[in-house]
Design a protein around this motif. Structure first.
Motif, PDB file in Angstrom:
ATOM      1  N   UNK A 177     101.618  83.020  46.793  1.00 13.32           N
ATOM      2  CA  UNK A 177     100.938  83.778  47.845  1.00 13.32           C
ATOM      3  C   UNK A 177     100.915  83.027  49.172  1.00 13.32           C
ATOM      4  N   UNK A 178     101.107  83.788  50.241  1.00 16.75           N
ATOM      5  CA  UNK A 178     101.027  83.214  51.584  1.00 16.75           C
ATOM      6  C   UNK A 178     100.068  84.053  52.416  1.00 16.75           C
ATOM      7  N   UNK A 179      99.575  83.477  53.504  1.00 15.43           N
ATOM      8  CA  UNK A 179      98.566  84.174  54.313  1.00 15.43           C
ATOM      9  C   UNK A 179      99.114  85.480  54.892  1.00 15.43           C
ATOM     10  N   UNK A 180     100.424  85.559  55.129  1.00 11.47           N
ATOM     11  CA  UNK A 180     100.965  86.810  55.680  1.00 11.47           C
ATOM     12  C   UNK A 180     101.093  87.917  54.631  1.00 11.47           C
ATOM     13  N   UNK A 181     100.664  87.622  53.420  1.00 16.37           N
ATOM     14  CA  UNK A 181     100.598  88.657  52.390  1.00 16.37           C
ATOM     15  C   UNK A 181      99.182  89.218  52.244  1.00 16.37           C
ATOM     16  N   UNK A 182      98.290  88.773  53.096  1.00 15.06           N
ATOM     17  CA  UNK A 182      96.965  89.382  53.161  1.00 15.06           C
ATOM     18  C   UNK A 182      97.134  90.823  53.625  1.00 15.06           C
ATOM     19  N   UNK A 183      96.675  91.761  52.808  1.00 13.67           N
ATOM     20  CA  UNK A 183      96.943  93.168  53.096  1.00 13.67           C
ATOM     21  C   UNK A 183      96.212  94.047  52.088  1.00 13.67           C
ATOM     22  N   UNK A 225      89.636  95.913  43.169  1.00 15.49           N
ATOM     23  CA  UNK A 225      89.474  96.481  44.512  1.00 15.49           C
ATOM     24  C   UNK A 225      89.591  95.410  45.580  1.00 15.49           C
ATOM     25  N   UNK A 226      89.044  94.245  45.269  1.00 19.56           N
ATOM     26  CA  UNK A 226      89.090  93.132  46.213  1.00 19.56           C
ATOM     27  C   UNK A 226      89.530  91.879  45.465  1.00 19.56           C
ATOM     28  N   UNK A 227      90.351  91.081  46.147  1.00 22.50           N
ATOM     29  CA  UNK A 227      90.872  89.866  45.517  1.00 22.50           C
ATOM     30  C   UNK A 227      91.024  88.804  46.596  1.00 22.50           C
ATOM     31  N   UNK A 228      90.578  87.597  46.299  1.00 25.11           N
ATOM     32  CA  UNK A 228      90.750  86.477  47.220  1.00 25.11           C
ATOM     33  C   UNK A 228      91.511  85.385  46.481  1.00 25.11           C
ATOM     34  N   UNK A 229      92.618  84.969  47.045  1.00 26.12           N
ATOM     35  CA  UNK A 229      93.455  83.948  46.421  1.00 26.12           C
ATOM     36  C   UNK A 229      93.789  82.873  47.451  1.00 26.12           C
ATOM     37  N   UNK A 230      94.204  81.723  46.917  1.00 23.39           N
ATOM     38  CA  UNK A 230      94.590  80.616  47.805  1.00 23.39           C
ATOM     39  C   UNK A 230      96.096  80.597  48.004  1.00 23.39           C
ATOM     40  N   UNK A 231      96.512  80.070  49.124  1.00 23.39           N
ATOM     41  CA  UNK A 231      97.931  79.907  49.421  1.00 23.39           C
ATOM     42  C   UNK A 231      98.626  79.154  48.291  1.00 23.39           C
ATOM     43  N   UNK A 232      99.775  79.693  47.867  1.00 23.70           N
ATOM     44  CA  UNK A 232     100.547  79.047  46.815  1.00 23.70           C
ATOM     45  C   UNK A 232     100.239  79.543  45.407  1.00 23.70           C
TER      46      UNK A 232
END
Lengths: 110, 115
Positions: B81-87, B9-16
């Motif tokens: 992953x990039x910050x503009x893929x936060x969604x 449901x929720x996921x937090x990842x770092x850039x790259x």
């Protein structure tokens, strides 16, 4: 690209009133569907209307389709607080996928 | 009842980082879809699949790839992953009837944050 565009973007009414949302689209379609999304959740299918149909009913929902104007409307009669949600139209152009609009945010005040 | 489940449901990842979002449906549907949903933009189609090992690009496939090795499972991969893929990412499935769409059944969504 987005196919459907809903209007208005937001709508606030009192419980018991009717709510009307509109959807316009750009290209020919096979069918048009309406979905509801409660806050932070997935979408739920409400009703499908085919391109050769002009009007369809489901409970308190009434959908119309005017292919000459490339537009559809969703009417919710006798609204309830539980109808508070975002409503999306989605169009199927017969390519195996669908395109969604940006949605109308409906708030029904008790 | 059709059930579409998403792995998180929720996921937090770092850039790259490489990110995998999994979607499973239990109704033997042929078609599966991945959308992202952003405020004011509605749902935008990333990729869809109408059969095992088949995939089609949607409107915004850049930065994403997909995998469908089994009929019930459709994975979305963010290669870096990039910050503009936060969604919010939504998966859906539908049965097939030629090229005309049936109603889509949606999963609950995965809210991905890339920091």
């Amino acid at each position: 690209s987005q196919q459907g565009e809903e209007d208005p973007q937001a709508l606030s009414i009192q419980e018991g009133e009717n709510a009307t949302m509109n959807c316009s689209y750009k290209t020919s379609i096979n069918n048009l569907q309406w979905y509801r999304q409660n806050s932070g959740r997935g979408l739920v299918h409400l009703i499908l209307i085919r391109s050769n149909e002009r009007e369809k009913h489901s409970g308190r929902l009434r959908v119309t389709l005017d292919t000459s104007k490339k537009s559809s409307s969703l009417l919710i009669t006798a609204s309830r607080a539980a109808d508070t949600a975002s409503y999306f139209c989605a169009t199927d152009a017969g390519l195996g996928d669908m395109r969604f609009g940006a949605g109308t945010r409906l708030t029904v005040k008790p | 009842d059709v059930k579409v489940t998403q792995s998180s449901r929720y996921l937090v990842k770092r850039t790259g980082e490489k990110v995998f979002l999994e979607c499973v449906q239990d109704m033997d549907h042929e078609n599966m879809f991945w959308y992202r949903q952003d405020p004011g933009l509605g749902l935008r189609l990333i990729y869809f699949s109408y059969d095992v090992k088949m995939k089609e690009k949607g409107d915004i496939p850049e930065g994403y790839s997909v995998s469908r090795e089994k009929k019930e499972r459709f994975s979305l991969i963010l290669e870096s992953a990039s910050t503009n893929q936060t969604s919010m990412y939504l998966c859906a499935s539908s049965k097939e009837k030629g090229l005309a769409s049936y109603e889509q059944y949606f999963g609950p969504g995965t809210r991905l944050t890339v920091t």
